[in-house]
Design an enzyme around this catalytic site. Structure first.
Site, PDB file in Angstrom:
ATOM      1  N   THR A 239     -10.951  -6.871  16.107  1.00 20.49           N
ATOM      2  CA  THR A 239     -10.274  -5.592  16.193  1.00 20.49           C
ATOM      3  C   THR A 239      -8.977  -5.671  15.412  1.00 20.49           C
ATOM      4  O   THR A 239      -8.532  -6.750  15.016  1.00 20.49           O
ATOM      5  CB  THR A 239     -10.022  -5.222  17.677  1.00 20.49           C
ATOM      6  OG1 THR A 239      -9.423  -3.925  17.759  1.00 20.49           O
ATOM      7  CG2 THR A 239      -9.120  -6.236  18.359  1.00 20.49           C
ATOM      8  N   CYS A 240      -8.351  -4.523  15.183  1.00 18.37           N
ATOM      9  CA  CYS A 240      -7.076  -4.473  14.460  1.00 18.37           C
ATOM     10  C   CYS A 240      -6.433  -3.130  14.763  1.00 18.37           C
ATOM     11  O   CYS A 240      -6.546  -2.631  15.881  1.00 18.37           O
ATOM     12  CB  CYS A 240      -7.291  -4.695  12.963  1.00 18.37           C
ATOM     13  SG  CYS A 240      -8.371  -3.475  12.178  1.00 18.37           S
ATOM     14  N   GLY A 241      -5.786  -2.506  13.786  1.00 21.85           N
ATOM     15  CA  GLY A 241      -5.191  -1.200  14.019  1.00 21.85           C
ATOM     16  C   GLY A 241      -6.180  -0.066  13.944  1.00 21.85           C
ATOM     17  O   GLY A 241      -6.197   0.825  14.781  1.00 21.85           O
TER      18      GLY A 241
END
Length: 281
Positions: free
Chosen positions: A236-238
């Protein structure tokens, strides 16, 4: 598959192969560059024959989240218009340290196209190898039919991530910078709190990139991923872009089972019912 990467030297030697298709996926976050900065970079100069893949255009129209994965019908239609289809070998690159080339690599894999790799070092490596640039788009003739074979295990929903978080059933790796993960720095998207999904582990995507823009060496990758070099994980990330760099790094170590949480922190933190953890560790 042995590696998800190819060198600029390899591309230079194989650029004239009739089945090869080159995709420029240059993209820059809105908080560091103006709108359409990726396309502008492509138009200033790109690898000969490269077509431009815009992740903000080839995305799910019905979602209010940024650049979400489109359905197979839209994806197939758009890549055919780029001259890409069944039987093509695809090389994706960008001009911003894997940030979107990894995303496009992952998108093709979700759609079941396995013969896709990323140019190690991107445009910078190509120029260092003495590769030419052109500033006009190529003439694209009708692409072959693109047959999607959706690999659902490579993409995770909020509900699946919520289950993985609460039950510790699947490692969650977060590619954002440490300050945003820990909750000590603000998110660049207005209105979102910083912090992380409970139980997730921070592996900033920038640590996977060497100073010359190429992928970090095997020693560094093994150090970063430690216990995640085998078996399924979710990255996951932004907003689901830099997370794909983690998936690319894991594939380089031989683990091709990394899925992405497509909505990532933008979706998670927008829902006040989702728990948020912070840490100073």
């Amino acid at each position: 598959m042995t590696s998800p990467l190819v060198s600029a030297a390899w591309l230079k030697s194989n650029i004239s192969a009739p089945d090869l298709r080159i995709i420029d996926a240059s993209w820059f976050p809105s908080w560091i560059a103006s709108a359409n900065a990726g396309r502008a970079a492509y138009e200033r100069g790109h690898i000969p024959g490269a077509v431009y893949f815009d992740i903000d255009d080839i995305c799910a129209e019905e979602s209010d989240l940024p650049h979400m994965m489109p359905d197979s019908v839209k994806f197939s239609s758009r890549v055919r218009k780029l001259g890409v289809g069944d039987g093509n070998r695809i090389v994706v690159y960008d001009s911003n340290d894997f940030i979107a080339s990894a995303r496009v690599w992952w998108m093709f894999r979700v759609m079941g196209h396995e013969d896709v790799v990323v140019l190690d070092g991107g445009l910078r490596a190509w120029e260092a190898e003495g590769g030419d640039l052109e500033d006009l788009p190529p003439i694209v003739t009708g692409g072959r039919h693109f047959t999607p074979r959706v690999q659902a295990h490579l993409i995770k929903s909020r509900e699946q991530v919520r289950e993985a978080s609460s039950g510790a059933t699947l490692p969650i790796l977060d590619a954002r910078p440490a300050g945003r993960f820990n909750g000590t720095e603000e998110e660049p998207r207005a209105g979102l709190p910083s912090g992380h999904i409970p139980g997730s582990v921070n592996i900033p995507s920038a640590k996977l990139v060497a100073p010359d823009g190429r992928m970090a060496d095997e020693i560094q990758l093994k150090k970063l991923f430690d216990d995640y070099r085998a078996g399924p994980v979710v990255a996951t990330c932004g907003s689901g872009v830099s997370a794909a760099v983690l998936a690319l790094g894991l594939a380089q170590l031989g683990n091709w089972e990394a899925a992405l949480y497509d909505g990532s922190w933008t979706e998670w933190a927008s829902d006040k019912d989702n728990p948020v953890e912070t840490s100073t560790a």
